[in-house]
Design an enzyme around this catalytic site. Structure first.
Site, PDB file in Angstrom:
ATOM      1  N   SER A  93       0.804  -1.229   0.000  1.00  0.00           N
ATOM      2  CA  SER A  93       0.000   0.000   0.000  1.00  0.00           C
ATOM      3  C   SER A  93       0.826   1.263   0.000  1.00  0.00           C
ATOM      4  O   SER A  93       0.386   2.292  -0.509  1.00  0.00           O
ATOM      5  CB  SER A  93      -0.942  -0.001   1.208  1.00  0.00           C
ATOM      6  OG  SER A  93      -0.210  -0.151   2.408  1.00  0.00           O
ATOM      7  N   HIS A 109      -5.328  -3.062  -2.844  1.00  0.00           N
ATOM      8  CA  HIS A 109      -4.921  -2.122  -3.901  1.00  0.00           C
ATOM      9  C   HIS A 109      -4.780  -2.802  -5.268  1.00  0.00           C
ATOM     10  O   HIS A 109      -4.284  -2.177  -6.204  1.00  0.00           O
ATOM     11  CB  HIS A 109      -3.608  -1.438  -3.511  1.00  0.00           C
ATOM     12  CG  HIS A 109      -3.741  -0.655  -2.244  1.00  0.00           C
ATOM     13  ND1 HIS A 109      -4.231   0.640  -2.214  1.00  0.00           N
ATOM     14  CD2 HIS A 109      -3.514  -0.995  -0.958  1.00  0.00           C
ATOM     15  CE1 HIS A 109      -4.264   1.063  -0.966  1.00  0.00           C
ATOM     16  NE2 HIS A 109      -3.850   0.098  -0.172  1.00  0.00           N
ATOM     17  N   LYS A 160     -11.825   0.907  -2.156  1.00  0.00           N
ATOM     18  CA  LYS A 160     -10.833   1.657  -2.945  1.00  0.00           C
ATOM     19  C   LYS A 160     -11.298   1.666  -4.410  1.00  0.00           C
ATOM     20  O   LYS A 160     -12.187   2.432  -4.736  1.00  0.00           O
ATOM     21  CB  LYS A 160      -9.445   1.081  -2.698  1.00  0.00           C
ATOM     22  CG  LYS A 160      -9.093   1.147  -1.178  1.00  0.00           C
ATOM     23  CD  LYS A 160      -7.693   0.721  -0.879  1.00  0.00           C
ATOM     24  CE  LYS A 160      -7.471   0.469   0.608  1.00  0.00           C
ATOM     25  NZ  LYS A 160      -7.560   1.616   1.488  1.00  0.00           N
TER      26      LYS A 160
HETATM   27  C1  LIG Z   1      -3.367  -3.296   2.151  1.00  0.00           C
HETATM   28  C2  LIG Z   1      -4.591  -2.844   2.861  1.00  0.00           C
HETATM   29  N1  LIG Z   1      -5.353  -3.753   3.470  1.00  0.00           N
HETATM   30  C3  LIG Z   1      -6.491  -3.411   4.110  1.00  0.00           C
HETATM   31  C4  LIG Z   1      -6.890  -2.108   4.187  1.00  0.00           C
HETATM   32  C5  LIG Z   1      -8.127  -1.778   4.946  1.00  0.00           C
HETATM   33  O1  LIG Z   1      -9.214  -1.702   4.101  1.00  0.00           O
HETATM   34  P1  LIG Z   1     -10.477  -0.812   4.515  1.00  0.00           P
HETATM   35  O2  LIG Z   1     -10.093   0.608   4.243  1.00  0.00           O
HETATM   36  O3  LIG Z   1     -11.577  -1.321   3.659  1.00  0.00           O
HETATM   37  O4  LIG Z   1     -10.689  -1.047   5.973  1.00  0.00           O
HETATM   38  C6  LIG Z   1      -6.152  -1.130   3.544  1.00  0.00           C
HETATM   39  C7  LIG Z   1      -6.618   0.270   3.582  1.00  0.00           C
HETATM   40  O5  LIG Z   1      -6.095   1.162   4.085  1.00  0.00           O
HETATM   41  C8  LIG Z   1      -4.963  -1.488   2.885  1.00  0.00           C
HETATM   42  O6  LIG Z   1      -4.200  -0.584   2.315  1.00  0.00           O
END
Ligand SMILES: Cc1ncc(COP(=O)(O)O)c(C=O)c1O
Length: 381
Positions: free
Chosen positions: A182, A210, A236
């Site tokens: 991320s 992502h 996202k």
């Molecule tokens: C790699 C990753 N996993 C999980 C999440 C969490 O997802 P959500 O925003 O739907 O809680 C994010 C978001 O920030 C992320 O970047």
């Protein structure tokens, strides 16, 4: 309470001293590209709405129709009365799209990870995590009270060595990694991890928050590889909200029985579920759309003189937290919103600007931004 307030004030002063204090800034997203902040309209490169679907007219219409028909909140957890029939429709769409046997929807990506991992492993098990995995994979692994071991970022030899040392001492083994990292934008070596997992009888889980909607024709970074646990978010590129797991039918059934955030937290609102269904339909019907964010990121890296982008996320590492704040201020003065990323989100000494490219970013804006980065941002060696 005096001691409580003193504790909070001292902690905040410590963060301020390290240039790590954060604050919430009012931001109004105007159309998916433009954002209003501190009274100024800025072109945003800090949003994960990679396909701009949160603003798509027909998706909004379908969400509004569901809201008018079914109301705002869902009223209870899915196992009580919150399991609107739209959930089954969304899970069937997700499974079909990801070519999985079944899917399960959670309240968010974070909730998914802290539910999935403890439902699969426990104190007698080992979890190997890429050291740069997202915080919610770490949170899930710690909640499971397993033996959690970090492996060096994308280092297959290290994974192999750790499996060799630890696999036989544990009942079950899980390997978990971001599919697309991320904060770095690079991809995990998913096919090679899958082969290692097979060899050592470990389960591989990818977090494709992502990757879904953007890579693999929209099907994600693990598309084409047999990964038994494919988790992701609807928040996202899908433009809505929520998390999911695609897996075999028995694993999904287990989630519905054992994943605590699904059991003990209120279900997503029906309008959000309707929006996610509409977004998946749109992505499945327009394969060219998914490829656009990466193409925009590549145009940026070529012009800025950076290594070619491997995903729609491009980090520009400046080192010190203060340098990241200064670089973001410099770009903001030029009309661009690029939020600085500082520890503890990234390791100390690697504060950065994180550029997120979306399908509708204007080529002229990208070129101007690239020129500013090339000439005005001191990139750490
Ligand atoms: C790699 C990753 N996993 C999980 C999440 C969490 O997802 P959500 O925003 O739907 O809680 C994010 C978001 O920030 C992320 O970047």
């Amino acid at each position: 309470m005096r001691s409580l307030d003193d504790f909070a004030a001292a902690k905040l002063a410590e963060l301020e001293g390290e240039k790590l204090l954060r604050s919430l800034v009012d931001t109004t997203r105007l159309d998916g590209i433009w954002a209003l902040r501190n009274g100024r309209r800025l072109v945003s490169f800090s949003c994960n709405d990679y396909l701009n679907l949160s603003q798509h007219p027909s998706i909004k219409r379908q969400a509004i129709a569901a809201l008018e028909r079914y109301g705002v909140g869902s009223g209870a957890s899915r196992l009580v009365t919150g399991n609107h029939p739209l959930f089954a429709a969304l899970e069937a769409r997700l499974a079909r799209f990801k070519q999985a046997e079944a899917a399960c929807v959670f309240g968010s990506g974070y909730l998914a990870n802290i539910g999935i991992i403890p439902a699969l492993v426990g104190p007698r098990d080992v979890v190997l995590l890429d050291e740069l995995s997202h915080g919610c994979l770490w949170a899930g692994a710690r909640l499971a009270r397993s033996n959690v071991i970090a492996y060096r970022h994308c280092d297959l030899a290290h994974v192999e060595k750790l499996l060799d040392q630890h696999r036989h001492r544990h009942r079950r083994a899980l390997i978990a990694t971001d599919g697309v990292f991320s904060m770095d934008g690079n991809l995990a070596p998913v096919a090679a991890l899958a082969a290692l997992a097979d060899r050592f009888d470990a389960w591989l889980m990818t977090d494709d928050a992502h990757g879904i909607g953007v890579l693999g024709g929209g099907r994600g970074s693990a598309h084409g590889t047999a990964v038994p646990l494919q988790m992701g978010t609807l928040s996202k590129a899908i433009g809505a909200y929520g998390g999911y797991l695609c897996a075999s039918a028995p694993v999904i059934e287990l989630m519905k029985n054992r994943a605590r955030p699904l059991i003990y937290s209120t279900a997503l609102p029906p309008a959000i579920v309707a929006a996610a269904i509409a977004a998946l339909d749109l992505i499945a019907g327009d394969p060219a759309l998914a490829a656009m964010p990466l193409a925009k990121a590549r145009a940026f890296t070529a012009r800025a003189g950076l290594r070619p982008a491997t995903s729609q996320i491009v980090p520009v590492i400046v080192g010190a937290a203060e340098a990241a704040l200064a670089a973001a201020r410099f770009l903001e003065a030029e009309g661009f919103l690029v939020v600085p990323i500082r520890p503890p989100t990234v390791p100390a000494g690697t504060a950065r600007l994180r550029f997120a490219f979306t399908a509708r970013h204007d080529d002229g804006d990208i070129a101007r931004l690239a020129d500013l980065v090339r000439t005005g941002v001191a990139i750490a060696a």
